[in-house]
Design a protein around this motif. Structure first.
Motif, PDB file in Angstrom:
ATOM      1  N   LEU A 171       0.815  -1.214   0.000  1.00  0.00           N
ATOM      2  CA  LEU A 171       0.000   0.000   0.000  1.00  0.00           C
ATOM      3  C   LEU A 171       0.848   1.263   0.000  1.00  0.00           C
ATOM      4  O   LEU A 171       0.414   2.305  -0.496  1.00  0.00           O
ATOM      5  N   ILE A 172       2.064   1.174   0.564  1.00  0.00           N
ATOM      6  CA  ILE A 172       2.886   2.376   0.671  1.00  0.00           C
ATOM      7  C   ILE A 172       3.287   2.905  -0.711  1.00  0.00           C
ATOM      8  O   ILE A 172       3.515   4.098  -0.893  1.00  0.00           O
ATOM      9  N   HIS A 173       3.350   2.007  -1.706  1.00  0.00           N
ATOM     10  CA  HIS A 173       3.678   2.448  -3.065  1.00  0.00           C
ATOM     11  C   HIS A 173       2.507   3.184  -3.721  1.00  0.00           C
ATOM     12  O   HIS A 173       2.685   3.796  -4.769  1.00  0.00           O
ATOM     13  N   LEU A 174       1.317   3.090  -3.137  1.00  0.00           N
ATOM     14  CA  LEU A 174       0.139   3.733  -3.732  1.00  0.00           C
ATOM     15  C   LEU A 174      -0.184   5.070  -3.096  1.00  0.00           C
ATOM     16  O   LEU A 174      -1.062   5.786  -3.592  1.00  0.00           O
ATOM     17  N   VAL A 175       0.500   5.428  -2.001  1.00  0.00           N
ATOM     18  CA  VAL A 175       0.134   6.651  -1.275  1.00  0.00           C
ATOM     19  C   VAL A 175       0.291   7.882  -2.162  1.00  0.00           C
ATOM     20  O   VAL A 175      -0.645   8.688  -2.321  1.00  0.00           O
ATOM     21  N   LEU A 176       1.454   8.070  -2.735  1.00  0.00           N
ATOM     22  CA  LEU A 176       1.688   9.270  -3.551  1.00  0.00           C
ATOM     23  C   LEU A 176       0.849   9.284  -4.831  1.00  0.00           C
ATOM     24  O   LEU A 176       0.247  10.325  -5.149  1.00  0.00           O
ATOM     25  N   PRO A 177       0.750   8.180  -5.599  1.00  0.00           N
ATOM     26  CA  PRO A 177      -0.115   8.223  -6.795  1.00  0.00           C
ATOM     27  C   PRO A 177      -1.572   8.541  -6.463  1.00  0.00           C
ATOM     28  O   PRO A 177      -2.218   9.326  -7.168  1.00  0.00           O
ATOM     29  N   ILE A 178      -2.115   7.937  -5.404  1.00  0.00           N
ATOM     30  CA  ILE A 178      -3.510   8.217  -5.050  1.00  0.00           C
ATOM     31  C   ILE A 178      -3.665   9.662  -4.604  1.00  0.00           C
ATOM     32  O   ILE A 178      -4.642  10.344  -4.961  1.00  0.00           O
ATOM     33  N   PHE A 179      -2.700  10.187  -3.840  1.00  0.00           N
ATOM     34  CA  PHE A 179      -2.765  11.583  -3.403  1.00  0.00           C
ATOM     35  C   PHE A 179      -2.759  12.534  -4.611  1.00  0.00           C
ATOM     36  O   PHE A 179      -3.563  13.482  -4.659  1.00  0.00           O
ATOM     37  N   ILE A 180      -1.885  12.264  -5.581  1.00  0.00           N
ATOM     38  CA  ILE A 180      -1.796  13.139  -6.757  1.00  0.00           C
ATOM     39  C   ILE A 180      -3.083  13.104  -7.569  1.00  0.00           C
ATOM     40  O   ILE A 180      -3.566  14.124  -8.061  1.00  0.00           O
ATOM     41  N   LEU A 181      -3.666  11.920  -7.717  1.00  0.00           N
ATOM     42  CA  LEU A 181      -4.915  11.809  -8.475  1.00  0.00           C
ATOM     43  C   LEU A 181      -6.089  12.425  -7.712  1.00  0.00           C
ATOM     44  O   LEU A 181      -6.968  13.056  -8.304  1.00  0.00           O
ATOM     45  N   ALA A 182      -6.106  12.234  -6.398  1.00  0.00           N
ATOM     46  CA  ALA A 182      -7.260  12.681  -5.606  1.00  0.00           C
ATOM     47  C   ALA A 182      -7.259  14.181  -5.371  1.00  0.00           C
ATOM     48  O   ALA A 182      -8.325  14.769  -5.133  1.00  0.00           O
ATOM     49  N   LEU A 183      -6.091  14.826  -5.427  1.00  0.00           N
ATOM     50  CA  LEU A 183      -6.000  16.245  -5.049  1.00  0.00           C
ATOM     51  C   LEU A 183      -6.882  17.166  -5.912  1.00  0.00           C
ATOM     52  O   LEU A 183      -7.708  17.913  -5.368  1.00  0.00           O
ATOM     53  N   PRO A 184      -6.763  17.155  -7.243  1.00  0.00           N
ATOM     54  CA  PRO A 184      -7.648  18.042  -8.030  1.00  0.00           C
ATOM     55  C   PRO A 184      -9.117  17.643  -7.953  1.00  0.00           C
ATOM     56  O   PRO A 184      -9.996  18.516  -7.944  1.00  0.00           O
ATOM     57  N   HIS A 185      -9.398  16.334  -7.874  1.00  0.00           N
ATOM     58  CA  HIS A 185     -10.796  15.895  -7.759  1.00  0.00           C
ATOM     59  C   HIS A 185     -11.393  16.382  -6.436  1.00  0.00           C
ATOM     60  O   HIS A 185     -12.512  16.922  -6.412  1.00  0.00           O
ATOM     61  N   GLY A 186     -10.636  16.213  -5.348  1.00  0.00           N
ATOM     62  CA  GLY A 186     -11.132  16.695  -4.055  1.00  0.00           C
ATOM     63  C   GLY A 186     -11.312  18.201  -4.042  1.00  0.00           C
ATOM     64  O   GLY A 186     -12.237  18.729  -3.414  1.00  0.00           O
ATOM     65  N   GLY A 187     -10.425  18.919  -4.751  1.00  0.00           N
ATOM     66  CA  GLY A 187     -10.555  20.374  -4.822  1.00  0.00           C
ATOM     67  C   GLY A 187     -11.846  20.808  -5.505  1.00  0.00           C
ATOM     68  O   GLY A 187     -12.542  21.725  -5.037  1.00  0.00           O
ATOM     69  N   ARG A 188     -12.180  20.141  -6.601  1.00  0.00           N
ATOM     70  CA  ARG A 188     -13.423  20.499  -7.304  1.00  0.00           C
ATOM     71  C   ARG A 188     -14.649  20.143  -6.459  1.00  0.00           C
ATOM     72  O   ARG A 188     -15.626  20.910  -6.418  1.00  0.00           O
ATOM     73  N   VAL A 189     -14.610  18.992  -5.804  1.00  0.00           N
ATOM     74  CA  VAL A 189     -15.737  18.619  -4.928  1.00  0.00           C
ATOM     75  C   VAL A 189     -15.863  19.630  -3.793  1.00  0.00           C
ATOM     76  O   VAL A 189     -16.979  20.046  -3.433  1.00  0.00           O
ATOM     77  N   ALA A 190     -14.740  20.052  -3.218  1.00  0.00           N
ATOM     78  CA  ALA A 190     -14.773  21.008  -2.108  1.00  0.00           C
ATOM     79  C   ALA A 190     -15.385  22.338  -2.547  1.00  0.00           C
ATOM     80  O   ALA A 190     -16.173  22.943  -1.807  1.00  0.00           O
ATOM     81  N   ARG A 191     -15.039  22.801  -3.735  1.00  0.00           N
ATOM     82  CA  ARG A 191     -15.605  24.071  -4.229  1.00  0.00           C
ATOM     83  C   ARG A 191     -17.115  23.950  -4.419  1.00  0.00           C
ATOM     84  O   ARG A 191     -17.876  24.868  -4.101  1.00  0.00           O
ATOM     85  N   LEU A 192     -17.566  22.796  -4.973  1.00  0.00           N
ATOM     86  CA  LEU A 192     -19.003  22.604  -5.171  1.00  0.00           C
ATOM     87  C   LEU A 192     -19.742  22.549  -3.843  1.00  0.00           C
ATOM     88  O   LEU A 192     -20.804  23.184  -3.677  1.00  0.00           O
ATOM     89  N   VAL A 193     -19.197  21.772  -2.894  1.00  0.00           N
ATOM     90  CA  VAL A 193     -19.865  21.631  -1.596  1.00  0.00           C
ATOM     91  C   VAL A 193     -19.872  22.961  -0.861  1.00  0.00           C
ATOM     92  O   VAL A 193     -20.892  23.349  -0.257  1.00  0.00           O
ATOM     93  N   ARG A 194     -18.768  23.695  -0.905  1.00  0.00           N
ATOM     94  CA  ARG A 194     -18.700  24.990  -0.195  1.00  0.00           C
ATOM     95  C   ARG A 194     -19.759  25.958  -0.726  1.00  0.00           C
ATOM     96  O   ARG A 194     -20.528  26.541   0.047  1.00  0.00           O
ATOM     97  N   GLY A 195     -19.799  26.126  -2.058  1.00  0.00           N
ATOM     98  CA  GLY A 195     -20.763  27.068  -2.635  1.00  0.00           C
ATOM     99  C   GLY A 195     -22.202  26.663  -2.375  1.00  0.00           C
ATOM    100  O   GLY A 195     -23.052  27.494  -2.018  1.00  0.00           O
ATOM    101  N   SER A 196     -22.488  25.366  -2.537  1.00  0.00           N
ATOM    102  CA  SER A 196     -23.851  24.887  -2.345  1.00  0.00           C
ATOM    103  C   SER A 196     -24.270  24.966  -0.883  1.00  0.00           C
ATOM    104  O   SER A 196     -25.409  25.368  -0.564  1.00  0.00           O
ATOM    105  N   MET A 197     -23.327  24.622   0.021  1.00  0.00           N
ATOM    106  CA  MET A 197     -23.691  24.626   1.440  1.00  0.00           C
ATOM    107  C   MET A 197     -23.866  26.041   1.981  1.00  0.00           C
ATOM    108  O   MET A 197     -24.724  26.288   2.846  1.00  0.00           O
ATOM    109  N   ILE A 198     -23.083  26.998   1.492  1.00  0.00           N
ATOM    110  CA  ILE A 198     -23.275  28.398   1.910  1.00  0.00           C
ATOM    111  C   ILE A 198     -24.675  28.860   1.532  1.00  0.00           C
ATOM    112  O   ILE A 198     -25.365  29.546   2.301  1.00  0.00           O
TER     113      ILE A 198
END
Length: 307
Positions: A171-198
């Motif tokens: 699993l340790i070999h997957l930490v950095l690849p998953i983090f790199i892939l998840a970062l922009p996706h999580g950012g877009r989800v966070a922007r949507l949730v923030r705007g909608s929840m406000i």
């Protein structure tokens, strides 16, 4: 609901055919070919190879022959990797690519929802500013550049994580690849949730709940979270398809055994069959995920079925 799903499937068929046609002719009409290496092959050997892969036939005959093979589930042979056909290569790399993409999807979606909710509750305060800054960094910086930065920092300087490669079950070999892939996706989800929840937190029924003395966590769980997630649902399908297609570059940077390794090698070597087969696979994945989201959205909002 069944009729709505059937109409969506029928509208996807022309998209698949148009995509195959455009990709086929762009690949075949571009200069160069799979046998144009640094050392030119003898004319007899080149003629035999072209005849074996039917490249000496008229282009239109090659196209209809390829379409007939696709309908039979045969994507043809690889023109660069001997003794392998495209279906077998996809079968080798697809499980790892799906595992990587779905892992990043889960991590990015959950992280983005939590970050968006925290930023909305603390609007215009330091947690909001900090999370918005992190989200923007994750969205703006390309994943191949961010991958090199985290490899240098966590792998070379700190020596906490491996910079590349993969060992089955590690699993340790997957930490950095998953983090790199998840970062922009999580950012877009966070922007949507923030705007909608406000927007939801400013509605009358939420203010009424606050006036009755309900705590912030209870208001979020009972009244704000579900309506705030509706815009996120419409993004999840394209978001997951982005993760699966975006993993091509990440797999190459971290030397991971997914489809990305085969696709980029095939694109550089003009392996017509493997490039087309991988492209068709991703088109199917994107259309299937969008269809799934459309059906889910129609289930959440029945008015969508009649538009």
């Amino acid at each position: 609901m069944l009729g709505y799903a059937l109409r969506r499937v029928l509208t996807a068929i022309p998209i698949v055919l148009i995509t195959i046609t455009v990709c086929f002719f762009i690949l075949r009409l571009a200069p160069g070919g799979p046998f144009d290496g640094e050392r030119a092959l003898p004319p007899d050997q080149l003629r035999n190879l072209r005849a074996y892969y039917h490249l000496d036939e008229p282009l239109i005959m090659q196209f209809f022959g390829y379409i007939a093979g696709v309908f039979r589930g045969d994507f043809g042979p690889s023109m660069v990797m001997k003794d392998f056909n495209v279906s077998r290569l996809i079968g080798i790399g697809l499980p790892f690519t799906l595992m990587l993409g779905f892992s990043a999807f889960v991590v990015g979606t959950l992280g983005g929802m939590i970050a968006g909710a925290v930023a909305a509750v603390n609007q215009n305060r330091w947690p909001d500013y900090l999370l918005v800054a992190i989200v923007l960094v994750g969205i703006i910086i390309p994943n191949f550049l961010m991958a090199n930065l985290v490899q240098l920092f966590f792998g070379v300087y700190l020596k906490w994580l491996p910079v590349g490669g993969y060992q089955p079950g590690s699993l340790i070999h997957l930490v950095l690849p998953i983090f790199i892939l998840a970062l922009p996706h999580g950012g877009r989800v966070a922007r949507l949730v923030r705007g909608s929840m406000i927007e939801v937190l400013g509605t009358n029924y939420v203010r009424t709940a606050k006036s009755k003395g309900l705590g912030t966590r209870l208001i979020l769980a009972r009244h704000a979270l579900k309506p705030a997630l509706l815009p996120v649902v419409s993004y999840l399908g394209p978001g997951l398809s982005y993760l699966l297609t975006g993993s091509l570059v990440v797999e190459q940077v971290f030397s991971l055994p997914g489809i990305g390794k085969y696709f980029i090698t095939a694109a550089l070597n003009r392996d017509y069959g493997l490039v087309l087969g991988t492209t068709i696979l991703y088109v199917f994945i994107i259309l299937a995920l969008n269809l799934l989201v459309d059906i889910l959205y129609a289930w959440l909002d029945p008015k969508v079925r009649y538009r």
